[in-house]
Every structure is written in C-alpha cells, then in structure tokens.
Design a protein around this motif. Structure first.
Motif, PDB file in Angstrom:
ATOM      1  N   UNK A 116       0.862  -1.173   0.000  1.00 43.67           N
ATOM      2  CA  UNK A 116       0.000   0.000   0.000  1.00 43.67           C
ATOM      3  C   UNK A 116       0.908   1.236   0.000  1.00 43.67           C
ATOM      4  N   UNK A 117       0.364   2.387  -0.332  1.00 40.48           N
ATOM      5  CA  UNK A 117       1.177   3.606  -0.387  1.00 40.48           C
ATOM      6  C   UNK A 117       1.413   4.142   1.025  1.00 40.48           C
ATOM      7  N   UNK A 118       2.466   4.942   1.215  1.00 36.64           N
ATOM      8  CA  UNK A 118       2.747   5.473   2.555  1.00 36.64           C
ATOM      9  C   UNK A 118       1.657   6.416   3.043  1.00 36.64           C
ATOM     10  N   UNK A 119       1.580   6.553   4.351  1.00 33.72           N
ATOM     11  CA  UNK A 119       0.667   7.522   4.937  1.00 33.72           C
ATOM     12  C   UNK A 119       1.096   8.920   4.517  1.00 33.72           C
ATOM     13  N   UNK A 120       0.157   9.835   4.470  1.00 38.64           N
ATOM     14  CA  UNK A 120       0.471  11.206   4.090  1.00 38.64           C
ATOM     15  C   UNK A 120      -0.742  11.918   3.552  1.00 38.64           C
ATOM     16  N   UNK A 121      -0.488  13.089   2.942  1.00 36.67           N
ATOM     17  CA  UNK A 121      -1.557  13.909   2.364  1.00 36.67           C
ATOM     18  C   UNK A 121      -1.339  13.961   0.860  1.00 36.67           C
ATOM     19  N   UNK A 122      -2.343  13.537   0.117  1.00 35.63           N
ATOM     20  CA  UNK A 122      -2.233  13.426  -1.334  1.00 35.63           C
ATOM     21  C   UNK A 122      -3.340  14.213  -2.018  1.00 35.63           C
ATOM     22  N   UNK A 123      -2.974  14.942  -3.064  1.00 34.32           N
ATOM     23  CA  UNK A 123      -3.976  15.636  -3.870  1.00 34.32           C
ATOM     24  C   UNK A 123      -4.549  14.642  -4.871  1.00 34.32           C
ATOM     25  N   UNK A 124      -5.869  14.560  -4.940  1.00 37.53           N
ATOM     26  CA  UNK A 124      -6.530  13.662  -5.887  1.00 37.53           C
ATOM     27  C   UNK A 124      -6.725  14.378  -7.212  1.00 37.53           C
ATOM     28  N   UNK A 125      -6.645  13.621  -8.302  1.00 35.09           N
ATOM     29  CA  UNK A 125      -6.921  14.227  -9.598  1.00 35.09           C
ATOM     30  C   UNK A 125      -7.595  13.228 -10.520  1.00 35.09           C
ATOM     31  N   UNK A 126      -8.384  13.764 -11.431  1.00 35.15           N
ATOM     32  CA  UNK A 126      -9.081  12.954 -12.410  1.00 35.15           C
ATOM     33  C   UNK A 126      -8.048  12.371 -13.360  1.00 35.15           C
ATOM     34  N   UNK A 127      -8.080  11.065 -13.561  1.00 31.04           N
ATOM     35  CA  UNK A 127      -7.086  10.388 -14.381  1.00 31.04           C
ATOM     36  C   UNK A 127      -7.791   9.415 -15.317  1.00 31.04           C
ATOM     37  N   UNK A 128      -7.408   9.423 -16.592  1.00 29.56           N
ATOM     38  CA  UNK A 128      -8.006   8.500 -17.557  1.00 29.56           C
ATOM     39  C   UNK A 128      -7.042   7.344 -17.822  1.00 29.56           C
ATOM     40  N   UNK A 129      -7.551   6.133 -17.713  1.00 32.71           N
ATOM     41  CA  UNK A 129      -6.752   4.938 -18.017  1.00 32.71           C
ATOM     42  C   UNK A 129      -7.530   4.058 -18.975  1.00 32.71           C
TER      43      UNK A 129
END
Length: 142
Positions: free
Chosen positions: A46-59
């Motif tokens: 899993x990714x490390x703890x912290x504060x992350x900005x979410x963004x719209x992503x196309x896959x």
C-alpha cells in the motif's frame, strides 16, 4: 476562503491486507482495502501515509478514475473497484461497502460510485480535493 476539501482514510494494517475507512467532514463514506504495508515496494505495498492531492485520471483499462499522482517512488496509483486486495490490487486503493476480512470486502463498485459522486461533485465546484491517510492509533507506516 480557499476551496479545498479533505477526505480522511484511517487504516488498520494486517498481514494479508490493509483495511480502512474513508470519512468526509466526519461522515462515513466507505471502507477501503489495500495491499499490506511492505515498505512502499512498487506493486506489492500500500502507499505510505500522508496527504495526497486527488486528480481525475483516464486509463484505458479502468476508464476515468480518481488518481493519486504524487506518491513518492510510485506511479499510476488509482482508486478503483476490487474486492480482494492480494488478487486484484497493485498498490491502488479499492473502496468497498463491507469489510469481509483482511484486504477483502464486497460491493466495491457500489462503494466506488458513492466515493466518485462525492469527489466529482467537489471537483465540479472547482475544489481541490485531498486524501489524508493515517494509521489507527499509534501504528503508522511510511
């Protein structure tokens, strides 16, 4: 007034997976499942703890999703549907309706739709949306 909103993910770490709960303004949104903590190893942790900005992503594989772009040493981290972390996830976060065990849950698509509806409505208001990830109690990772 800054137009930022923060969702909180509280995690509980286990050997077979990481379970969590996402809240927004104190309100329960959904549970989550992730891989176990393995020192941020790409595709295995899993990714490390912290504060992350979410963004719209196309896959191509998942269509438009909630992306977590700024994870140190990682790429293509998404919030997408899955009911079994060890079988279906490679570092991403999967919302689930009910937790059924360590790293397992059910009705993931339904939980994802609920989370996306919230995040997309905030984005529609031109807001920046952040996800703060923390362990429960004293144990922290990352």
């Amino acid at each position: 007034m800054s137009n930022t909103h923060t969702l909180y993910l509280r995690r509980k770490y286990g050997e077979k997976g990481t379970n969590g709960t996402i809240t927004f303004k104190g309100e329960h949104i959904c549970h989550t499942i992730e891989l176990p903590w393995r020192n941020n190893l790409q595709r295995l942790s899993c990714i490390p703890e912290g504060r992350y900005k979410l963004q719209k992503t196309k896959y191509y594989k998942h269509g438009e999703q909630i992306g977590i772009p700024a994870v140190l040493g990682r790429e293509a981290i998404l919030v997408h549907a899955a009911n079994h972390a060890m079988e279906e996830l490679h570092g991403c976060i999967a919302p689930v309706t009910t937790l059924t065990g360590e790293g397992t849950g059910d009705d993931s698509r339904k939980a994802l739709d609920k989370l996306k509806a919230l995040v997309y409505s905030l984005w529609d208001m031109e807001a920046e949306v952040f996800l703060v990830i923390r362990g429960q109690g004293l144990e922290t990772r990352g």
